[in-house]
Design a protein around this motif. Sequence first.
Motif, PDB file in Angstrom:
ATOM      1  N   ASN A  22      -9.313   7.565  -4.153  1.00  0.00           N
ATOM      2  CA  ASN A  22      -8.298   7.149  -5.116  1.00  0.00           C
ATOM      3  C   ASN A  22      -8.930   6.579  -6.382  1.00  0.00           C
ATOM      4  O   ASN A  22     -10.108   6.247  -6.384  1.00  0.00           O
ATOM      5  N   LYS A  23      -8.150   6.474  -7.427  1.00  0.00           N
ATOM      6  CA  LYS A  23      -8.570   5.930  -8.727  1.00  0.00           C
ATOM      7  C   LYS A  23      -9.669   6.776  -9.371  1.00  0.00           C
ATOM      8  O   LYS A  23     -10.581   6.234  -9.995  1.00  0.00           O
ATOM      9  N   VAL A  24      -9.597   8.110  -9.190  1.00  0.00           N
ATOM     10  CA  VAL A  24     -10.633   8.941  -9.792  1.00  0.00           C
ATOM     11  C   VAL A  24     -10.553   8.935 -11.321  1.00  0.00           C
ATOM     12  O   VAL A  24     -11.464   9.427 -11.989  1.00  0.00           O
ATOM     13  N   ASP A  25      -9.469   8.387 -11.870  1.00  0.00           N
ATOM     14  CA  ASP A  25      -9.369   8.292 -13.337  1.00  0.00           C
ATOM     15  C   ASP A  25     -10.318   7.239 -13.916  1.00  0.00           C
ATOM     16  O   ASP A  25     -10.597   7.237 -15.100  1.00  0.00           O
ATOM     17  N   LEU A  26     -10.805   6.326 -13.070  1.00  0.00           N
ATOM     18  CA  LEU A  26     -11.681   5.267 -13.573  1.00  0.00           C
ATOM     19  C   LEU A  26     -12.991   5.850 -14.104  1.00  0.00           C
ATOM     20  O   LEU A  26     -13.561   6.752 -13.490  1.00  0.00           O
ATOM     21  N   PRO A  27     -13.473   5.326 -15.236  1.00  0.00           N
ATOM     22  CA  PRO A  27     -14.754   5.807 -15.770  1.00  0.00           C
ATOM     23  C   PRO A  27     -15.901   5.599 -14.766  1.00  0.00           C
ATOM     24  O   PRO A  27     -16.832   6.400 -14.699  1.00  0.00           O
ATOM     25  N   GLU A  47       2.577 -12.119  -1.052  1.00  0.00           N
ATOM     26  CA  GLU A  47       1.886 -10.887  -0.714  1.00  0.00           C
ATOM     27  C   GLU A  47       1.270 -10.286  -1.955  1.00  0.00           C
ATOM     28  O   GLU A  47       0.151  -9.820  -1.950  1.00  0.00           O
ATOM     29  N   ARG A  48       2.052 -10.283  -3.020  1.00  0.00           N
ATOM     30  CA  ARG A  48       1.590  -9.704  -4.272  1.00  0.00           C
ATOM     31  C   ARG A  48       0.319 -10.403  -4.729  1.00  0.00           C
ATOM     32  O   ARG A  48      -0.666  -9.798  -5.044  1.00  0.00           O
ATOM     33  N   GLU A  49       0.388 -11.722  -4.714  1.00  0.00           N
ATOM     34  CA  GLU A  49      -0.739 -12.494  -5.183  1.00  0.00           C
ATOM     35  C   GLU A  49      -1.992 -12.227  -4.389  1.00  0.00           C
ATOM     36  O   GLU A  49      -3.078 -12.167  -4.896  1.00  0.00           O
ATOM     37  N   ALA A  93      -7.686  11.680  -5.943  1.00  0.00           N
ATOM     38  CA  ALA A  93      -6.369  11.337  -6.483  1.00  0.00           C
ATOM     39  C   ALA A  93      -6.416  10.103  -7.372  1.00  0.00           C
ATOM     40  O   ALA A  93      -7.417   9.384  -7.405  1.00  0.00           O
ATOM     41  N   SER A  94      -5.328   9.885  -8.071  1.00  0.00           N
ATOM     42  CA  SER A  94      -5.139   8.653  -8.815  1.00  0.00           C
ATOM     43  C   SER A  94      -3.662   8.297  -8.771  1.00  0.00           C
ATOM     44  O   SER A  94      -2.824   9.037  -9.285  1.00  0.00           O
ATOM     45  N   GLY A  95      -3.375   7.200  -8.154  1.00  0.00           N
ATOM     46  CA  GLY A  95      -1.993   6.748  -8.079  1.00  0.00           C
ATOM     47  C   GLY A  95      -1.490   6.388  -9.460  1.00  0.00           C
ATOM     48  O   GLY A  95      -0.295   6.459  -9.753  1.00  0.00           O
ATOM     49  N   LYS A  96      -2.419   6.011 -10.323  1.00  0.00           N
ATOM     50  CA  LYS A  96      -2.036   5.576 -11.658  1.00  0.00           C
ATOM     51  C   LYS A  96      -1.701   6.765 -12.550  1.00  0.00           C
ATOM     52  O   LYS A  96      -0.651   6.816 -13.155  1.00  0.00           O
ATOM     53  N   SER A  97      -2.606   7.739 -12.644  1.00  0.00           N
ATOM     54  CA  SER A  97      -2.377   8.843 -13.577  1.00  0.00           C
ATOM     55  C   SER A  97      -1.656  10.027 -12.925  1.00  0.00           C
ATOM     56  O   SER A  97      -1.213  10.928 -13.622  1.00  0.00           O
ATOM     57  N   GLU A 154       8.195  -2.790 -10.544  1.00  0.00           N
ATOM     58  CA  GLU A 154       6.806  -2.450 -10.774  1.00  0.00           C
ATOM     59  C   GLU A 154       6.131  -1.971  -9.496  1.00  0.00           C
ATOM     60  O   GLU A 154       5.543  -0.915  -9.440  1.00  0.00           O
ATOM     61  N   GLN A 155       6.258  -2.724  -8.473  1.00  0.00           N
ATOM     62  CA  GLN A 155       5.732  -2.245  -7.202  1.00  0.00           C
ATOM     63  C   GLN A 155       6.720  -2.567  -6.110  1.00  0.00           C
ATOM     64  O   GLN A 155       7.020  -3.696  -5.806  1.00  0.00           O
ATOM     65  N   LEU A 156       7.233  -1.514  -5.541  1.00  0.00           N
ATOM     66  CA  LEU A 156       8.428  -1.632  -4.736  1.00  0.00           C
ATOM     67  C   LEU A 156       8.184  -2.137  -3.323  1.00  0.00           C
ATOM     68  O   LEU A 156       8.924  -2.922  -2.780  1.00  0.00           O
ATOM     69  N   VAL A 201      -7.819  -3.877   0.858  1.00  0.00           N
ATOM     70  CA  VAL A 201      -7.016  -4.519  -0.169  1.00  0.00           C
ATOM     71  C   VAL A 201      -7.471  -4.093  -1.568  1.00  0.00           C
ATOM     72  O   VAL A 201      -8.670  -3.997  -1.805  1.00  0.00           O
ATOM     73  N   ASP A 202      -6.516  -3.801  -2.436  1.00  0.00           N
ATOM     74  CA  ASP A 202      -6.782  -3.441  -3.839  1.00  0.00           C
ATOM     75  C   ASP A 202      -7.269  -2.020  -4.069  1.00  0.00           C
ATOM     76  O   ASP A 202      -7.596  -1.666  -5.191  1.00  0.00           O
ATOM     77  N   HIS A 203      -7.342  -1.222  -3.030  1.00  0.00           N
ATOM     78  CA  HIS A 203      -7.787   0.154  -3.242  1.00  0.00           C
ATOM     79  C   HIS A 203      -6.650   1.062  -3.724  1.00  0.00           C
ATOM     80  O   HIS A 203      -6.842   2.244  -3.929  1.00  0.00           O
ATOM     81  N   GLY A 204      -5.451   0.465  -3.885  1.00  0.00           N
ATOM     82  CA  GLY A 204      -4.378   1.201  -4.578  1.00  0.00           C
ATOM     83  C   GLY A 204      -3.260   1.727  -3.699  1.00  0.00           C
ATOM     84  O   GLY A 204      -2.532   2.637  -4.082  1.00  0.00           O
ATOM     85  N   LYS A 205      -3.083   1.115  -2.533  1.00  0.00           N
ATOM     86  CA  LYS A 205      -2.060   1.601  -1.607  1.00  0.00           C
ATOM     87  C   LYS A 205      -0.650   1.491  -2.195  1.00  0.00           C
ATOM     88  O   LYS A 205       0.136   2.433  -2.128  1.00  0.00           O
ATOM     89  N   THR A 206      -0.339   0.326  -2.754  1.00  0.00           N
ATOM     90  CA  THR A 206       1.005   0.106  -3.284  1.00  0.00           C
ATOM     91  C   THR A 206       1.304   1.077  -4.422  1.00  0.00           C
ATOM     92  O   THR A 206       2.373   1.686  -4.473  1.00  0.00           O
ATOM     93  N   THR A 207       0.353   1.214  -5.331  1.00  0.00           N
ATOM     94  CA  THR A 207       0.546   2.102  -6.476  1.00  0.00           C
ATOM     95  C   THR A 207       0.768   3.540  -6.007  1.00  0.00           C
ATOM     96  O   THR A 207       1.671   4.227  -6.471  1.00  0.00           O
ATOM     97  N   LEU A 208      -0.039   3.977  -5.055  1.00  0.00           N
ATOM     98  CA  LEU A 208       0.093   5.343  -4.559  1.00  0.00           C
ATOM     99  C   LEU A 208       1.430   5.540  -3.827  1.00  0.00           C
ATOM    100  O   LEU A 208       2.097   6.558  -3.999  1.00  0.00           O
TER     101      LEU A 208
END
Length: 597
Positions: free
Chosen positions: A132-137, A49-51, A162-166, A40-42, A15-22
């Motif tokens: 995932n989230k390699v954009d994070l500092p 679920e979102r919460e 990868a980064s689902g965000k960037s 925002e997240q389809l 959970v929270d590792h970025g599946k939805t965003t990716l």
Amino acid sequence: AEIDHIRNFCIIAHVDHGKTTLSDRLLEQTRTVQQREMKEQLLDSMDLERERGITIKSHPVSMIYEHEGKEYLLNLIDTPGHVDFSYEVSRSLAACEGALLLIDAAQGIEAQTVANANLAMAQDLEIIPVINKVDLPSANPEAIEHQIEEILALPREDTIRASGKSGIGIQDILSAVVNRLPPPRWAIFPQARVLVFDATYDAFKGVICYIRIFSGEIKKNDEIVFMGSGTKTTVKEIGRFSPQMISEKSMTAGRTGYLVTAIKELSQIKIGDTITLTSEPAKEPLPGYKEVRPMVFSGVYPLDTNDYTKLKTGVAKLQMNDAALTFQAESSAALGFGFRCGFLGLLHMEIVQERLRREYDLDIISTYPSVVYKVTKSDGSIINVDNPLFLPDPGEIEQVEEPTIRATIHTPNGCIGDILALVSEKRGFCDHTETVDADRVMLVCTLPLNEILIDFNDRLKSITKGYGSMDYELGDYQPGDLVRLDILVNSEPVDAFASIVHRDKAASRGRALCERLKEILPQQMFKVAIQASVGSNIVARESLSALRKDVTAKCYGGDITRKRKLLEKQKEGKKRMKQIGKVAIPQDAFVKVLKTS
Ligand code: GDP
């Protein structure tokens, strides 16, 4: 598309590792949805679920992706992240040939990463590890690659950053899906074999089956049979998710989509069943069929007895979309009429209760959850007991067995001692430990399921200051010295408070319940004994001293309207009382005790 140009895959992650965003990013990149029409997240549609960051229902989506001048059909099958739904996870995985295993570059491997990876490996899926989230500092991809090798035994060269965000690595992921995942398997059978890996209820269409066609072809108006249940029906509609439902005339081997028949009730569908054609049926169903079995049971009652019908409607409606939820009417002397509900696990139970509260605006009270015990009686017969009230008398019992779990616990090094103490307090033991990185370890433990029902996860979180995580799968049944603990008020057993516990824990749990009841119960005109018993043994007791209750005493006989008001208020209060023998117990006392026990 030809079969060589189809790929069926899923994304698995903690959970929270970025599946939805990716997932969203993949849909956007393949122009399956235009950016502006993207919510925002389809993929996660339910608020709840979102919460909680959990996908409960799996929604497959078909994408077209052009690679080296050729068009590929990529079917992304979403999976629920939490192992409470491991049954649903497995079904979704069974529809795929490969999986993207997502790992947060700053968090690293967590309990659900391991649990999900194991499920995927058990299904023989090709795994592509994605950091995932390699954009994070704070991202540390080298460390994660090391974990991937050490803990999951996957080669580090296979990982994609990868980064689902960037948007980093999204092209690499899409080409890896095409190049590294195999095309659809088991397509060579001449007869149609179609896996139903999920189903949902729609008010207009009835039951919508989520399907993966392994072999053969299915067309609109075909006569089909569900091999597991034997149900025969006609295909009213078949098609793909893109991501909305788009109907097609026919679908062939390798494809993923949906199917609608005349079936109107979800309970008539068995998830995991194989569909074939009645005209030319397959001889064998697809492998791996497993029935859902609820593991945790609890009585659910309306707080206001007038809400019974509303509760009944609510539970029935929830079940329409949740084949794993079971219910059956039951009644309790203390709580009135309600339902015995069966859940896959704790999280499932919480989600159902929460949805009843929110979506059906119900105040409900649920009894102490119970697992399913296997009881061998003296006459040799074996019964399943999911309600403490149905545990036979000790004299009639040969043996009681309880379900266990295999828990994977991730914890910071400094907390190992406290975690091991918690595990042993909960009658469990640690099978082995593994180093995750310099700061964390993974403990693999066996525990009785009933011991983690209440506060295990909260305790884990508090010991580890939130850094620990846990996931579990069901293990075997094991014999245990289990007994029914009754709570007696003025010598009358109160059914709502009965529970099945290990004999060693009966006294302490009994004491806690009696103390709590003493605090909560109003004093009566006479002295009231509050006792906990195992069979005829009293294991704990408290007593509530007598009180002469005169509600009008405060009024000095003066103000008559005030006096009348008070009397009326008392009458009102009486309505919400439950009579247990001579003692009237206010409804909210049950709520208070059950909430804190
Ligand atoms: P899921 O629970 O696995 O579906 O995770 P979500 O996609 O909902 O993402 C969880 C959180 O991580 C959200 O706050 C996202 O905004 C954030 N997140 C997701 N992907 C990335 C990423 O690539 N980089 C960063 N920095 N944050 C991300």
